[in-house]
Scaffold this motif. Structure first.
Motif, mmCIF file in Angstrom:
data_model
loop_
_atom_site.group_PDB
_atom_site.id
_atom_site.type_symbol
_atom_site.label_atom_id
_atom_site.label_comp_id
_atom_site.label_asym_id
_atom_site.label_seq_id
_atom_site.Cartn_x
_atom_site.Cartn_y
_atom_site.Cartn_z
ATOM 1 N N GLY A 51 -8.304 -9.023 5.298
ATOM 2 C CA GLY A 51 -7.289 -9.748 4.466
ATOM 3 C C GLY A 51 -6.732 -8.810 3.356
ATOM 4 N N LEU A 52 -5.353 -8.768 3.262
ATOM 5 C CA LEU A 52 -4.743 -8.192 2.083
ATOM 6 C C LEU A 52 -4.337 -9.062 1.221
ATOM 7 C CD1 LEU A 52 -3.702 -5.289 1.331
ATOM 8 C CD2 LEU A 52 -1.528 -5.760 2.119
ATOM 9 N N PHE A 53 -5.022 -9.016 -0.040
ATOM 10 C CA PHE A 53 -4.673 -9.963 -1.099
ATOM 11 C C PHE A 53 -3.616 -9.346 -2.103
ATOM 12 C CE2 PHE A 53 -8.662 -10.791 1.121
ATOM 13 C CZ PHE A 53 -8.815 -12.241 1.108
ATOM 14 N N THR A 54 -2.767 -9.811 -2.495
ATOM 15 C CA THR A 54 -1.909 -9.352 -3.615
ATOM 16 C C THR A 54 -2.223 -10.296 -4.771
ATOM 17 O OG1 THR A 54 0.094 -10.622 -2.899
ATOM 18 C CG2 THR A 54 -0.129 -8.287 -2.131
ATOM 19 N N ARG A 55 -2.238 -9.476 -5.851
ATOM 20 C CA ARG A 55 -2.662 -10.361 -7.140
ATOM 21 C C ARG A 55 -1.838 -9.632 -8.356
ATOM 22 N NH1 ARG A 55 -6.512 -13.491 -8.342
ATOM 23 N NH2 ARG A 55 -7.771 -13.276 -6.325
ATOM 24 N N PRO A 56 -1.246 -10.577 -9.277
ATOM 25 C CA PRO A 56 -0.671 -9.901 -10.316
ATOM 26 C C PRO A 56 -1.218 -9.045 -11.306
ATOM 27 C CG PRO A 56 -0.071 -12.364 -10.131
ATOM 28 C CD PRO A 56 -1.342 -11.957 -9.345
ATOM 29 N N ARG A 57 -0.845 -8.022 -11.435
ATOM 30 C CA ARG A 57 -1.765 -7.114 -12.612
ATOM 31 C C ARG A 57 -1.609 -7.718 -13.968
ATOM 32 N NH1 ARG A 57 -0.461 -1.109 -11.219
ATOM 33 N NH2 ARG A 57 -1.884 -1.305 -9.700
ATOM 34 N N GLY A 58 -2.890 -7.316 -14.836
ATOM 35 C CA GLY A 58 -2.715 -7.691 -16.171
ATOM 36 C C GLY A 58 -1.548 -7.147 -16.860
ATOM 37 N N GLY A 59 -1.062 -7.720 -17.931
ATOM 38 C CA GLY A 59 0.179 -7.003 -18.801
ATOM 39 C C GLY A 59 1.324 -7.476 -18.493
ATOM 40 N N TYR A 60 1.507 -8.212 -17.202
ATOM 41 C CA TYR A 60 2.913 -8.928 -16.953
ATOM 42 C C TYR A 60 2.861 -10.206 -17.135
ATOM 43 C CZ TYR A 60 4.051 -4.137 -15.111
ATOM 44 O OH TYR A 60 4.365 -3.014 -14.850
ATOM 45 N N VAL A 61 3.680 -10.814 -17.641
ATOM 46 C CA VAL A 61 3.881 -12.355 -17.879
ATOM 47 C C VAL A 61 4.537 -12.876 -16.842
ATOM 48 C CG1 VAL A 61 4.896 -13.965 -19.381
ATOM 49 C CG2 VAL A 61 4.090 -11.911 -20.145
ATOM 50 N N TYR A 81 -3.418 -4.800 -5.108
ATOM 51 C CA TYR A 81 -3.572 -4.981 -3.654
ATOM 52 C C TYR A 81 -5.091 -4.880 -3.603
ATOM 53 C CZ TYR A 81 1.237 -4.587 -3.344
ATOM 54 O OH TYR A 81 2.766 -4.750 -3.740
ATOM 55 N N GLN A 82 -5.666 -5.742 -2.832
ATOM 56 C CA GLN A 82 -7.069 -5.746 -2.303
ATOM 57 C C GLN A 82 -7.164 -5.935 -0.903
ATOM 58 O OE1 GLN A 82 -9.591 -8.846 -3.114
ATOM 59 N NE2 GLN A 82 -11.486 -7.459 -3.802
ATOM 60 N N LEU A 83 -7.768 -4.719 -0.251
ATOM 61 C CA LEU A 83 -7.945 -5.085 1.301
ATOM 62 C C LEU A 83 -9.288 -5.283 1.414
ATOM 63 C CD1 LEU A 83 -6.535 -4.658 4.021
ATOM 64 C CD2 LEU A 83 -7.158 -2.302 4.131
ATOM 65 N N ARG A 84 -9.789 -6.461 2.162
ATOM 66 C CA ARG A 84 -11.163 -6.754 2.404
ATOM 67 C C ARG A 84 -11.421 -7.160 4.038
ATOM 68 N NH1 ARG A 84 -11.748 -11.103 -1.694
ATOM 69 N NH2 ARG A 84 -11.711 -12.816 0.067
ATOM 70 N N ASN A 124 -1.272 -9.874 18.061
ATOM 71 C CA ASN A 124 -0.356 -9.189 17.352
ATOM 72 C C ASN A 124 0.419 -9.780 16.316
ATOM 73 O OD1 ASN A 124 1.102 -10.727 19.020
ATOM 74 N ND2 ASN A 124 1.953 -9.155 20.295
ATOM 75 N N SER A 125 -0.092 -10.941 15.587
ATOM 76 C CA SER A 125 0.354 -11.717 14.670
ATOM 77 C C SER A 125 -0.723 -11.807 13.388
ATOM 78 C CB SER A 125 0.787 -12.922 14.800
ATOM 79 O OG SER A 125 -0.099 -13.805 15.285
ATOM 80 N N PHE A 126 0.128 -11.850 12.039
ATOM 81 C CA PHE A 126 -0.482 -12.163 10.736
ATOM 82 C C PHE A 126 -0.378 -13.714 10.322
ATOM 83 C CE2 PHE A 126 0.004 -7.701 11.034
ATOM 84 C CZ PHE A 126 -0.866 -6.846 10.502
ATOM 85 N N ILE A 127 -1.220 -13.770 9.402
ATOM 86 C CA ILE A 127 -0.959 -15.194 8.991
ATOM 87 C C ILE A 127 -0.781 -14.975 7.455
ATOM 88 C CG2 ILE A 127 -2.330 -17.469 8.131
ATOM 89 C CD1 ILE A 127 -3.915 -16.958 10.778
ATOM 90 N N VAL A 128 0.400 -15.575 6.974
ATOM 91 C CA VAL A 128 0.651 -15.452 5.541
ATOM 92 C C VAL A 128 0.609 -16.738 4.619
ATOM 93 C CG1 VAL A 128 2.543 -14.867 4.011
ATOM 94 C CG2 VAL A 128 2.546 -13.788 6.289
ATOM 95 N N LEU A 129 -0.481 -16.475 3.661
ATOM 96 C CA LEU A 129 -0.681 -17.819 2.801
ATOM 97 C C LEU A 129 0.079 -17.374 1.365
ATOM 98 C CD1 LEU A 129 -4.640 -18.032 3.745
ATOM 99 C CD2 LEU A 129 -2.699 -19.709 4.487
ATOM 100 N N LEU A 143 -3.450 -12.268 6.526
ATOM 101 C CA LEU A 143 -4.771 -12.378 7.131
ATOM 102 C C LEU A 143 -4.484 -11.662 8.978
ATOM 103 C CD1 LEU A 143 -6.156 -15.764 6.015
ATOM 104 C CD2 LEU A 143 -6.970 -13.459 5.508
ATOM 105 N N TYR A 144 -5.265 -11.011 8.981
ATOM 106 C CA TYR A 144 -5.287 -10.493 10.577
ATOM 107 C C TYR A 144 -6.730 -10.955 11.087
ATOM 108 C CZ TYR A 144 -5.043 -8.036 14.833
ATOM 109 O OH TYR A 144 -5.033 -7.502 16.294
ATOM 110 N N GLN A 145 -7.031 -11.246 12.297
ATOM 111 C CA GLN A 145 -8.438 -11.620 12.740
ATOM 112 C C GLN A 145 -8.630 -11.232 14.072
ATOM 113 O OE1 GLN A 145 -8.155 -15.975 12.918
ATOM 114 N NE2 GLN A 145 -8.421 -15.789 14.950
ATOM 115 N N ASN A 146 -10.036 -11.037 14.617
ATOM 116 C CA ASN A 146 -10.403 -10.754 16.021
ATOM 117 C C ASN A 146 -10.037 -11.962 17.015
ATOM 118 O OD1 ASN A 146 -12.464 -12.220 15.217
ATOM 119 N ND2 ASN A 146 -14.085 -10.913 16.077
#
Ligand SMILES: O=C(O)CCC(=O)C(=O)O
Ligand SMILES: [Fe+2]
Length: 165
Positions: free
Chosen positions: A103-113, A10-13, A66-71, A41-44
């Motif tokens: 932005g909260l970015f979820t990314r697959p970790r290495g070592g998992y197929v 998870y990366q929060l930016r 009060n809403s998030f965008i999901v991509l 994503l959340y924005q001002n």
């Protein structure tokens, strides 16, 4: 469930887009598809995110405070054998206020197929992508040869170029 949690990074930016110096609308973030699994994503109150529709039209996102965008990212799209597309999006700035987004970015970790589940493959839906490790893909993504191909317009999707059957 534990495996699902363990297999994701998870990366929060926080992102800041400065107000444009001219009255015209300016490109603040070029059009792209996220390569990760999913982005929240959340924005001002300053809008600017645009999502491209299937017909190529750019749609202005106007989320309430009060809403998030999901991509959906390309990695999830590939995992789902292309059942859900990853939308191209960009940020255009206009007006005289800075824009902030989180932005909260979820990314697959290495070592998992990452492998298309058998349930999503049948005679009408042939398998489109080879099993792969996301970290290995990132090496391809950042390689000089790939960067050069992108610059010359060679790839629309680097992930699809990497693991298409
Ligand atoms: O700031 C935004 O609303 C979008 C950011 C984005 O698309 C990205 O960082 O990949
Ligand atoms: Fe993005």
């Amino acid at each position: 469930m534990d495996e699902l949690i363990d297999s994701t990074n998870y990366q929060l930016r926080v992102m800041k887009y400065e107000k444009p110096k001219t009255k015209d609308s300016t490109h603040a973030l070029a059009a792209h598809c996220d390569t990760n699994t999913m982005t929240l994503l959340y924005q001002n109150e300053v809008n600017g995110l645009q999502i491209q529709s299937k017909d190529g039209e750019w749609i202005n996102m106007k989320p309430s405070l009060n809403s998030f965008i999901v991509l959906i990212g390309e990695s999830l799209s590939v995992w789902l054998n292309g059942r859900l597309p990853s939308p191209s999006h960009r940020v255009m700035m206009k007006g005289n206020e800075d824009r902030y987004s989180l932005g909260l970015f979820t990314r697959p970790r290495g070592g998992y197929v990452i492998k298309v589940p058998n349930e999503l493959v049948d005679d009408n839906n042939p398998i489109l992508f080879k099993p792969h490790d996301h970290e290995e893909y990132l090496k391809f993504y950042y390689s000089e040869i790939t960067q050069a191909a992108v610059k010359s317009g060679g790839y629309i999707s680097r992930l699809k170029a990497y693991c298409s059957v």
